[in-house]
Design a protein around this motif. Structure first.
Motif, PDB file in Angstrom:
ATOM      1  N   ALA A 199       0.847  -1.194   0.000  1.00  0.00           N
ATOM      2  CA  ALA A 199       0.000   0.000   0.000  1.00  0.00           C
ATOM      3  C   ALA A 199       0.876   1.235   0.000  1.00  0.00           C
ATOM      4  N   MET A 200       0.388   2.294  -0.641  1.00  0.00           N
ATOM      5  CA  MET A 200       1.081   3.581  -0.627  1.00  0.00           C
ATOM      6  C   MET A 200       0.048   4.691  -0.744  1.00  0.00           C
ATOM      7  N   THR A 201       0.365   5.840  -0.169  1.00  0.00           N
ATOM      8  CA  THR A 201      -0.532   6.988  -0.190  1.00  0.00           C
ATOM      9  C   THR A 201      -0.064   7.967  -1.262  1.00  0.00           C
ATOM     10  N   VAL A 202      -1.000   8.359  -2.130  1.00  0.00           N
ATOM     11  CA  VAL A 202      -0.723   9.351  -3.167  1.00  0.00           C
ATOM     12  C   VAL A 202      -1.380  10.654  -2.730  1.00  0.00           C
ATOM     13  N   PRO A 203      -0.610  11.728  -2.535  1.00  0.00           N
ATOM     14  CA  PRO A 203      -1.169  12.951  -1.959  1.00  0.00           C
ATOM     15  C   PRO A 203      -2.073  13.696  -2.928  1.00  0.00           C
ATOM     16  N   ASP A 204      -2.851  14.574  -2.377  1.00  0.00           N
ATOM     17  CA  ASP A 204      -3.697  15.467  -3.164  1.00  0.00           C
ATOM     18  C   ASP A 204      -2.814  16.320  -4.070  1.00  0.00           C
ATOM     19  N   GLY A 205      -3.227  16.478  -5.340  1.00  0.00           N
ATOM     20  CA  GLY A 205      -2.485  17.305  -6.270  1.00  0.00           C
ATOM     21  C   GLY A 205      -1.472  16.569  -7.105  1.00  0.00           C
ATOM     22  N   ALA A 206      -1.207  15.289  -6.804  1.00  0.00           N
ATOM     23  CA  ALA A 206      -0.281  14.518  -7.630  1.00  0.00           C
ATOM     24  C   ALA A 206      -0.938  14.171  -8.963  1.00  0.00           C
ATOM     25  N   THR A 207      -0.121  13.968  -9.971  1.00  0.00           N
ATOM     26  CA  THR A 207      -0.618  13.466 -11.254  1.00  0.00           C
ATOM     27  C   THR A 207      -0.059  12.074 -11.478  1.00  0.00           C
ATOM     28  N   LEU A 208      -0.830  11.238 -12.196  1.00  0.00           N
ATOM     29  CA  LEU A 208      -0.505   9.823 -12.298  1.00  0.00           C
ATOM     30  C   LEU A 208      -0.374   9.384 -13.748  1.00  0.00           C
ATOM     31  N   SER A 209       0.467   8.375 -13.955  1.00  0.00           N
ATOM     32  CA  SER A 209       0.590   7.699 -15.241  1.00  0.00           C
ATOM     33  C   SER A 209       0.705   6.210 -14.943  1.00  0.00           C
ATOM     34  N   ALA A 210       0.059   5.383 -15.773  1.00  0.00           N
ATOM     35  CA  ALA A 210       0.052   3.943 -15.516  1.00  0.00           C
ATOM     36  C   ALA A 210       0.358   3.186 -16.797  1.00  0.00           C
ATOM     37  N   GLY A 211       1.236   2.180 -16.693  1.00  0.00           N
ATOM     38  CA  GLY A 211       1.568   1.336 -17.828  1.00  0.00           C
ATOM     39  C   GLY A 211       0.560   0.211 -17.962  1.00  0.00           C
ATOM     40  N   ILE A 212      -0.206   0.215 -19.069  1.00  0.00           N
ATOM     41  CA  ILE A 212      -1.260  -0.756 -19.303  1.00  0.00           C
ATOM     42  C   ILE A 212      -0.896  -1.589 -20.527  1.00  0.00           C
ATOM     43  N   ASP A 213      -1.057  -2.911 -20.434  1.00  0.00           N
ATOM     44  CA  ASP A 213      -0.754  -3.766 -21.581  1.00  0.00           C
ATOM     45  C   ASP A 213      -1.999  -3.923 -22.451  1.00  0.00           C
ATOM     46  N   PRO A 214      -1.899  -4.583 -23.624  1.00  0.00           N
ATOM     47  CA  PRO A 214      -3.063  -4.705 -24.511  1.00  0.00           C
ATOM     48  C   PRO A 214      -4.256  -5.418 -23.892  1.00  0.00           C
ATOM     49  N   ALA A 215      -4.035  -6.241 -22.870  1.00  0.00           N
ATOM     50  CA  ALA A 215      -5.133  -6.932 -22.211  1.00  0.00           C
ATOM     51  C   ALA A 215      -5.793  -6.090 -21.131  1.00  0.00           C
ATOM     52  N   GLY A 216      -5.313  -4.848 -20.925  1.00  0.00           N
ATOM     53  CA  GLY A 216      -5.894  -3.985 -19.909  1.00  0.00           C
ATOM     54  C   GLY A 216      -5.330  -4.180 -18.525  1.00  0.00           C
ATOM     55  N   ARG A 217      -4.241  -4.938 -18.397  1.00  0.00           N
ATOM     56  CA  ARG A 217      -3.599  -5.134 -17.097  1.00  0.00           C
ATOM     57  C   ARG A 217      -2.495  -4.099 -16.894  1.00  0.00           C
ATOM     58  N   ALA A 218      -2.316  -3.692 -15.653  1.00  0.00           N
ATOM     59  CA  ALA A 218      -1.335  -2.652 -15.328  1.00  0.00           C
ATOM     60  C   ALA A 218      -0.071  -3.282 -14.774  1.00  0.00           C
ATOM     61  N   SER A 219       1.081  -2.682 -15.089  1.00  0.00           N
ATOM     62  CA  SER A 219       2.353  -3.204 -14.579  1.00  0.00           C
ATOM     63  C   SER A 219       3.103  -2.193 -13.724  1.00  0.00           C
ATOM     64  N   TRP A 220       2.906  -0.881 -13.970  1.00  0.00           N
ATOM     65  CA  TRP A 220       3.615   0.119 -13.175  1.00  0.00           C
ATOM     66  C   TRP A 220       2.764   1.375 -13.043  1.00  0.00           C
ATOM     67  N   LEU A 221       3.076   2.160 -12.019  1.00  0.00           N
ATOM     68  CA  LEU A 221       2.389   3.423 -11.742  1.00  0.00           C
ATOM     69  C   LEU A 221       3.438   4.481 -11.472  1.00  0.00           C
ATOM     70  N   ALA A 222       3.351   5.623 -12.153  1.00  0.00           N
ATOM     71  CA  ALA A 222       4.255   6.747 -11.920  1.00  0.00           C
ATOM     72  C   ALA A 222       3.485   7.876 -11.258  1.00  0.00           C
ATOM     73  N   VAL A 223       4.053   8.448 -10.206  1.00  0.00           N
ATOM     74  CA  VAL A 223       3.407   9.506  -9.429  1.00  0.00           C
ATOM     75  C   VAL A 223       4.269  10.755  -9.514  1.00  0.00           C
TER      76      VAL A 223
END
Length: 455
Positions: A199-223
């Motif tokens: 678990a991790m807390t993402v603060p208010d005001g952060a922007t996010l990017s997520a790596g999604i594969d063709p099947a719609g599964r996620a592998s990484w999150l950038a904050v």
């Protein structure tokens, strides 16, 4: 012979005698033609024992089904509005028999994953009620409840990524929001027992990017917090890389950070230049820098409307009116086309192009390697997808004539014609499930040769 794009009207193509008998006065055949016809019939009868095509068979009809029903293995999971409340109901895809019923605490979205069915609230009425229920898909027994809602399954893992609001649940049902305005706790959850792996807390005001594969599964999150980006492996929750930008993209409308499969992109607009930096994710090591010409001047100069995604052999990036295909190894432009990528396959993609007037948008199929136009599909609607194939129907013609578009080959073939108007369809093997205009669930068994006849 040229490989010209085809313009296909889904309302009139495939005049199949099985569904649309020919009209008009009968014509008297010539004697010679009649003889040839009889000979041909005899040859066919002697040389083949294949029976004529069998129309689809209606197996099950259930009234008052909320939202899109889901296929989960050999089961059809639907949310049924009954007189005594909502019931999540499992029907056998083979016989339509009720396997189990489960009464959720609130109206819920259905999220099948492995041996479980996750039920997350569709509306936010309070922090205390915003909880996901884990139900055993085989028995319908509730196994656990957990605050928050599922967002993705994790690639190469059994985990599911959850997000949980901290101070209020106003934005909790949005799903993935790259520019949230509230604080959330993100976590990796084992869907079988409901335990939290990280678990991790993402603060208010952060922007996010997520790596999604063709099947719609996620592998990484950038904050991104104040111009410093940290990437996390969603299998473990561990931080895998970081970088600091010269400016914070939140304060600069001419800079944006995007995710595209295994790449993190930083885009900057400067006059007549559109510059990209490509980083390998989740390590965030710089791979390349490139410059391309920006979209036409009549488009908005800022990057707020830009989106990016991995499009098979290229990276798709651009505003709603245009898509640029970038080489993932060098960032060089390979092609650009009108419209925005909507559904992507290994070799072809479905793009949506807004109409110049107030008419319906145009759907187009492009080759993802060259950008070449393969098909134009006027007045058509997307009603479902099945792996590398998607289901389409004509928006101009009434009825339930459905088509399947293979995004591996770019081939469009008719699937079946059903009575009435249908939406939100799904296919699994020979089972076709659709919701009608009056929110009824109908389950159809396709003929045994449907795949051979329609591709």
């Amino acid at each position: 012979m040229t490989d010209a794009p085809l313009v296909i009207d889904l309302g009139v193509m495939d005049r199949d005698a099985e569904y649309e008998p020919e009209e008009g006065p009968p014509r008297r055949p010539e004697p010679v033609m009649m003889l040839l016809l009889l000979v041909g019939i005899c040859v066919i009868m002697l040389g083949s024992a294949t029976p004529p095509p069998v129309p689809p068979r209606l197996m099950l009809s259930v009234p008052r089904v909320g939202d899109a029903p889901r296929l989960a293995g050999e089961q059809i999971i639907a949310q049924v509005d009954r007189d005594d409340g909502i019931a999540i109901t499992s029907y056998g895809s083979g016989d339509g028999a009720v396997h189990w019923e489960y009464k959720p605490a609130v109206r819920s979205a259905i999220f099948p994953v492995g041996p479980m069915v996750l039920l997350s609230p569709q509306a936010c009425r309070g922090m205390q009620t915003f909880r996901t229920e884990g139900v055993d898909a085989a028995t319908g027994l509730g196994r656990w409840t957990l605050p928050g809602a599922p967002v993705w399954q994790v690639a190469e893992s059994d985990l599911v990524v959850f997000k949980r609001p901290v101070n209020g649940c106003t934005e909790a049902t949005v799903g993935f929001d790259p520019i949230p305005n509230a604080e959330f706790v993100w976590s990796g959850v084992d869907p079988v027992n409901g335990t939290t792996a990280w678990a991790m807390t993402v603060p208010d005001g952060a922007t996010l990017s997520a790596g999604i594969d063709p099947a719609g599964r996620a592998s990484w999150l950038a904050v991104n917090v104040n111009g410093t980006i940290r990437a996390y492996d969603l299998r473990t929750g561990a931080e895998t890389g970081s970088l600091t930008l010269g400016d914070d993209p939140r304060s600069s409308p001419l800079m944006r950070v995007f995710a595209a499969g295994t790449k993190l992109l930083v885009a900057e607009r400067n006059g007549s230049r559109l510059a990209f930096r490509g980083y390998s994710a989740p390590a965030l090591t710089l791979d390349w820098e490139s410059v391309v010409s920006p979209p036409p001047k009549f488009l908005r100069p800022d990057l707020d409307s830009f989106l990016s995604r991995r499009c098979g052999p290229v990276i798709c990036v651009g505003p709603p009116s245009m898509t640029i295909g970038l080489d993932p190894a060098s960032g060089a432009e390979r092609w650009r086309v009108s419209g925005r990528s909507w559904r992507i396959g290994p070799n072809y993609g479905l793009f949506v192009v807004s109409a110049a007037d107030d008419g319906p948008p145009m759907l187009r199929v492009h080759n993802l390697t060259t950008g070449a136009l393969k098909l134009e599909l006027p007045a058509s609607e997307l009603v479902g997808r099945m792996g590398t194939e998607i289901l389409l129907r004509s928006a101009a013609a009434p009825g339930g004539r459905l088509w399947r578009l293979d995004l591996s080959t770019g081939v469009l073939r008719p699937l079946v014609a059903l009575p009435g108007w249908y939406s939100e369809c799904d296919v699994g093997g020979r089972i076709l499930i659709c919701r009608t205009a009056s929110s009824d669930l109908e389950v159809w068994r396709l003929p045994a040769d449907a795949k051979e006849r329609t591709g």
